[in-house]
Design a protein around this motif. Structure first.
Motif, mmCIF file in Angstrom:
data_model
loop_
_atom_site.group_PDB
_atom_site.id
_atom_site.type_symbol
_atom_site.label_atom_id
_atom_site.label_comp_id
_atom_site.label_asym_id
_atom_site.label_seq_id
_atom_site.Cartn_x
_atom_site.Cartn_y
_atom_site.Cartn_z
ATOM 1 N N PRO A 28 0.837 -1.197 0.000
ATOM 2 C CA PRO A 28 0.000 0.000 0.000
ATOM 3 C C PRO A 28 0.880 1.257 0.000
ATOM 4 O O PRO A 28 1.828 1.330 0.783
ATOM 5 C CB PRO A 28 -0.771 -0.087 1.321
ATOM 6 C CG PRO A 28 -0.552 -1.448 1.840
ATOM 7 C CD PRO A 28 0.734 -1.939 1.254
ATOM 8 N N GLY A 75 8.490 5.660 3.182
ATOM 9 C CA GLY A 75 8.337 4.518 2.291
ATOM 10 C C GLY A 75 9.448 3.500 2.463
ATOM 11 O O GLY A 75 10.303 3.635 3.331
ATOM 12 N N SER A 90 -2.875 2.077 -4.098
ATOM 13 C CA SER A 90 -3.339 3.193 -3.271
ATOM 14 C C SER A 90 -4.818 3.008 -2.941
ATOM 15 O O SER A 90 -5.610 2.661 -3.818
ATOM 16 C CB SER A 90 -3.170 4.523 -4.032
ATOM 17 O OG SER A 90 -3.909 5.542 -3.375
ATOM 18 N N ILE A 91 -5.169 3.249 -1.666
ATOM 19 C CA ILE A 91 -6.602 3.181 -1.311
ATOM 20 C C ILE A 91 -7.229 4.568 -1.383
ATOM 21 O O ILE A 91 -8.408 4.730 -1.103
ATOM 22 C CB ILE A 91 -6.851 2.559 0.082
ATOM 23 C CG1 ILE A 91 -6.240 3.397 1.200
ATOM 24 C CG2 ILE A 91 -6.390 1.110 0.141
ATOM 25 C CD1 ILE A 91 -6.788 3.048 2.567
ATOM 26 N N GLY A 92 -6.455 5.581 -1.762
ATOM 27 C CA GLY A 92 -7.047 6.914 -1.864
ATOM 28 C C GLY A 92 -5.973 7.993 -1.886
ATOM 29 O O GLY A 92 -4.823 7.734 -1.504
ATOM 30 N N TYR A 108 -4.590 10.399 -0.220
ATOM 31 C CA TYR A 108 -4.232 11.030 1.054
ATOM 32 C C TYR A 108 -3.059 10.224 1.597
ATOM 33 O O TYR A 108 -2.775 9.126 1.130
ATOM 34 C CB TYR A 108 -5.415 10.987 2.053
ATOM 35 C CG TYR A 108 -6.191 9.707 1.966
ATOM 36 C CD1 TYR A 108 -7.406 9.650 1.278
ATOM 37 C CD2 TYR A 108 -5.696 8.531 2.540
ATOM 38 C CE1 TYR A 108 -8.097 8.463 1.171
ATOM 39 C CE2 TYR A 108 -6.388 7.348 2.430
ATOM 40 C CZ TYR A 108 -7.596 7.309 1.750
ATOM 41 O OH TYR A 108 -8.279 6.123 1.628
ATOM 42 N N LEU A 161 -1.289 8.316 4.749
ATOM 43 C CA LEU A 161 -1.422 7.766 6.107
ATOM 44 C C LEU A 161 -0.028 7.700 6.724
ATOM 45 O O LEU A 161 0.980 7.860 6.031
ATOM 46 C CB LEU A 161 -2.031 6.367 6.019
ATOM 47 C CG LEU A 161 -3.410 6.298 5.321
ATOM 48 C CD1 LEU A 161 -3.775 4.862 4.991
ATOM 49 C CD2 LEU A 161 -4.475 6.944 6.176
ATOM 50 N N GLY A 168 1.215 5.016 7.827
ATOM 51 C CA GLY A 168 1.793 3.724 7.430
ATOM 52 C C GLY A 168 0.767 2.909 6.679
ATOM 53 O O GLY A 168 -0.404 3.257 6.604
ATOM 54 N N GLY A 169 1.191 1.797 6.152
ATOM 55 C CA GLY A 169 0.334 0.963 5.308
ATOM 56 C C GLY A 169 -0.666 0.102 6.052
ATOM 57 O O GLY A 169 -1.553 -0.494 5.436
HETATM 58 C C1 LIG Z 1 5.094 2.325 1.154
HETATM 59 O O1 LIG Z 1 5.315 3.718 1.231
HETATM 60 C C2 LIG Z 1 4.435 4.473 1.974
HETATM 61 C C3 LIG Z 1 4.751 5.810 2.200
HETATM 62 C C4 LIG Z 1 3.886 6.611 2.948
HETATM 63 C C5 LIG Z 1 2.710 6.086 3.467
HETATM 64 C C6 LIG Z 1 2.387 4.758 3.221
HETATM 65 C C7 LIG Z 1 1.111 4.199 3.746
HETATM 66 O O2 LIG Z 1 0.147 4.133 2.702
HETATM 67 C C8 LIG Z 1 -0.636 5.277 2.490
HETATM 68 O O3 LIG Z 1 -0.447 6.312 3.085
HETATM 69 C C9 LIG Z 1 -1.709 5.162 1.484
HETATM 70 C C10 LIG Z 1 -2.051 4.036 0.779
HETATM 71 N N1 LIG Z 1 -3.093 4.369 -0.023
HETATM 72 N N2 LIG Z 1 -3.379 5.675 0.148
HETATM 73 C C11 LIG Z 1 -2.544 6.182 1.077
HETATM 74 C C12 LIG Z 1 3.245 3.933 2.477
#
Ligand SMILES: COc1cccc(COC(=O)c2cn[nH]c2)c1
Length: 246
Positions: A86, A116, A135-137, A139, A141, A143-144
């Motif tokens: 994610p 990330g 991606s679920i949207g 924005y 978060l 973390g995943g």
């Molecule tokens: C793997 O790298 C990262 C980096 C930053 C945040 C995240 C967590 O995922 C999201 O924020 C997200 C997922 N779909 N929409 C938002 C993962």
């Protein structure tokens, strides 16, 4: 279906012990295994992150712990899973993607934190198995983990025997068929009058054809109000066909 989740916060997944997903796990429909990424570190602080090459804010997750963790998870001889990561910069997660993933025998979810995961991890495993950055949207978060909860629920409810009533999957918003690409309209249940508000008469009429048409019209109304861009995908004769169908 087997699901492995690698995270530095496995406690985020306690909700997977309850409700539909919890029962599916008890029944063996779903086999969910949680893994603490820090178990594959070797320093006293169990470090999983470091500063980004090229500078910039925040931290990046180191490739080493991820490589050891994923090698360990993948060492199982249960075939080849899809690796799902994610991330805000991934392809959109949709009902269609959930349907496709629900056909898979084994999914591995990698929960990124900070800025990330070192991109070489996805490159390394992309040579051995399908890697989906999703991606679920739009924005960000922290973390995943929450995104994985969303995806596991969206996929898990599609598995045979997880949802009590199979019909409700076919009636889902975005499910293929006559209501494809339409949002669901309003729903009602007893009592027939609540605080002076009545249920739309048509729903008490027993005319199933007219009820289906009313529901389609309400779905079109709500879609047009909330997600007009979805209507662009509907070609006009599909709409007419919908009329004929009903
Ligand atoms: C793997 O790298 C990262 C980096 C930053 C945040 C995240 C967590 O995922 C999201 O924020 C997200 C997922 N779909 N929409 C938002 C993962």
């Amino acid at each position: 279906m087997r699901i492995d989740i690698v995270s530095i916060f496995p406690e985020y997944f306690a909700p997977l012990d309850v409700s539909l997903i919890g029962k599916a796990r008890e029944r063996g429909t779903l086999d969910v295994r949680l893994h603490q990424l820090r178990d594959w570190t070797h320093d006293i602080h169990r470090t999983v992150d470091d500063t980004p090459y090229g500078g910039g804010p925040g931290m990046v997750m180191k490739p080493d712990p991820w490589g050891e963790a994923l090698d360990s998870v993948l060492a199982s001889d249960e075939g080849t899973p899809r690796l799902i990561v994610p991330t805000p910069s991934g392809r959109p997660f949709t009902q269609e993607v959930a349907l496709r993933l629900s056909e898979e025998p084994w999914l591995v979810f990698a929960c990124g934190r900070y800025e990330g995961i070192d991109s070489r991890v996805m490159a390394e495993y992309g040579e051995r198995l399908p890697v989906d950055e999703v991606s679920i949207g739009d924005y960000v978060l922290a973390g995943g983990e929450v995104a994985v909860l969303v995806m596991v629920e969206a996929v898990g409810r599609l598995l045979p025997g997880v949802l009590g009533n199979v019909r409700s999957v076919a009636d889902d918003s975005f499910a293929p068929g006559a209501m494809a690409n339409l949002l669901e309209g309003p729903v009602y249940t007893k009592p027939p009058v609540w605080r002076g508000r009545e249920v739309p008469e048509i729903l008490l009429s027993g005319h199933h054809g007219r009820i289906a048409r009313w529901r389609r019209d309400e779905a079109l109304r709500r879609t047009s109000a909330n997600r007009p861009e979805l209507l662009a995908d509907l070609d006009p004769d599909t709409l007419d066909k919908r009329d004929r169908e009903v």
